[in-house]
Enzyme design. Sequence first.
Site, PDB file in Angstrom:
ATOM      1  CE  LYS A 125      -2.942  17.695  10.579  1.00 36.88           C
ATOM      2  NZ  LYS A 125      -1.734  17.403  11.419  1.00 36.88           N
ATOM      3  CD  GLU A 128      -2.216   4.563   0.965  1.00 35.63           C
ATOM      4  OE1 GLU A 128      -1.291   5.113   1.584  1.00 35.63           O
ATOM      5  OE2 GLU A 128      -2.093   4.103  -0.175  1.00 35.63           O
ATOM      6  CB  CYS A 156      -0.014   0.771   8.114  1.00 34.95           C
ATOM      7  SG  CYS A 156       0.817   0.864   6.527  1.00 34.95           S
ATOM      8  CD  GLU A 198      -3.320   0.114  13.481  1.00 36.32           C
ATOM      9  OE1 GLU A 198      -3.978   1.148  13.707  1.00 36.32           O
ATOM     10  OE2 GLU A 198      -2.663  -0.036  12.444  1.00 36.32           O
TER      11      GLU A 198
END
Length: 484
Positions: A177, A251, A285, A387
């Site tokens: 997906k 991750e 990231c 973040e």
Amino acid sequence: MVDQIRNFINGEYVDGVGTFDDINPVDGSLAAQVHTADKGVVDRAVKAARDALNGPWGSMSTPERVAILRRIADRIEERFDDLLAAEIRDTGKPVELAKTLDVYRASANFRSFTDTAASAGLDAFITEPANGSNALMYAVRKPLGVVGVIVPWNLPLLLLTWKVAPALATGNTVVVKPSEETPASAALLGEIMAEAGLPDGVYNVVHGYGDTGALITTHPDVDGVTFTGESKTGSAIQKAVSDRVLPVSFELGGKNAALVFEDANIEETVAGLTHSLFTNSGQVCLCTERVYIQRPVFDEVVAGLKESAQKLKIGTPYEEGTQFGPLISAKHREKVHGYARLAKEHGAETIIGGEIPDMPEELAGGSWYTPTLWTGLEHTDQVMREEVFGPVAGLIPFDTEEEAVRMANDTEYGLASAIWTTNLERAHRVAPKMNVGLSWVNTWYLRDLRAPFGGSGLSGIGREGGVHSFDFYTEPVNVAIKLA
Ligand code: NAD
């Protein structure tokens, strides 16, 4: 007629139940309509993957599989421009970046994991118990089975192939997906897989939002889930698979630090930091969002970063020299801008940026944002802890090495860090002290696809890359044979 992006199941494109809009972030225009997968569509995809696993794919030898995967890498290279166009239309990223990072890595991922599969050995031991008998132990790797692959929007094809290549190389089948923001390259890859001779049902793609992802993670016939995305989504997935105790590889997010010591080569450091702060408009990231700078060189580094950020060419993907594209969506820009407002409220001085730039009228519907630097924030400030995932960073002075290491490690995340120093002893001393999966010295994003990649804490579970990926995508069966 607007482009239609369909689900790819059992070797063919199939409609979903209704569609959602795929928006081009450069100007806010409609890029495509995407067919949503509901439970029925996801069930079909999982069944196709199971049948393929029980069919020819499951009984193929490693050399046969490897030959197909090499053809996939070749075919990705032959269809490079199509994948490039798909990726750029969904993300708005500069063409040079998409060429050298995204699409390049798609074929490189297939080549690297194929080589690893072709040459991987087995663990084997001669066991000699005290009674004088001995035995041979060896562990064979069996595929995990039907693997759910759920990926984000920032490097869509790179991150997708980083998971699909090792999954296929070890004999699994997948239900993928892609992000609702970036469905195009995953869909196109279906066509490429078929052209390369991958048997039907080995690679399946379903589209939709998080609820479609949840249909995969809760599906009773999925054997494992590999996920890249936000930490809080990882947490939701971990809960979803907990009843079935499924293996997961995660991750997740990061709040990555850079440490600039007074002995650093300032010119190279500023160039390297500019790269680590603003590549892909800060939407990697691994991007740096916290920069700790030793006090004697603080002003010089801040001035250097301001100058290099000012010089970044913001523009449309195909414009000559564009280095900096839009954010992925208006919603994401609102999140990033919210942190800029918060930084100001918390007393930050904005060195540069923190605003929505004036763009020509035809681009005004895009999600543009400026490269942004703050000073004056406390290390403990919310903006320095959460973040943001945008082109923003807080710059903080420090006095001693111990203080810098302590601040860098004072985070719930543990993905990546970069140390800038010309002192070799310091580099060797500090690099292993960083609580991260990836600790760079005088560089950033220097990768070897065989090396372990991943993070600790809120940044993930497990490591991928080379044989480390195989540890997730296979189940070892230890065979013990009594010899005498
Ligand atoms: P996201 O978590 O919002 O979405 C990622 C994917 O998960 C999408 O396909 C989404 O539809 C799906 N999803 C959402 N909710 C779900 C649920 N409950 N169950 C199953 N699937 C669900 O992340 P994003 O905004 O697309 O990506 C940005 C994030 O990804 C950032 O946090 C970034 O740090 C992280 N990221 C990490 C790495 C890494 O290697 N560690 C690499 C790239 C991006």
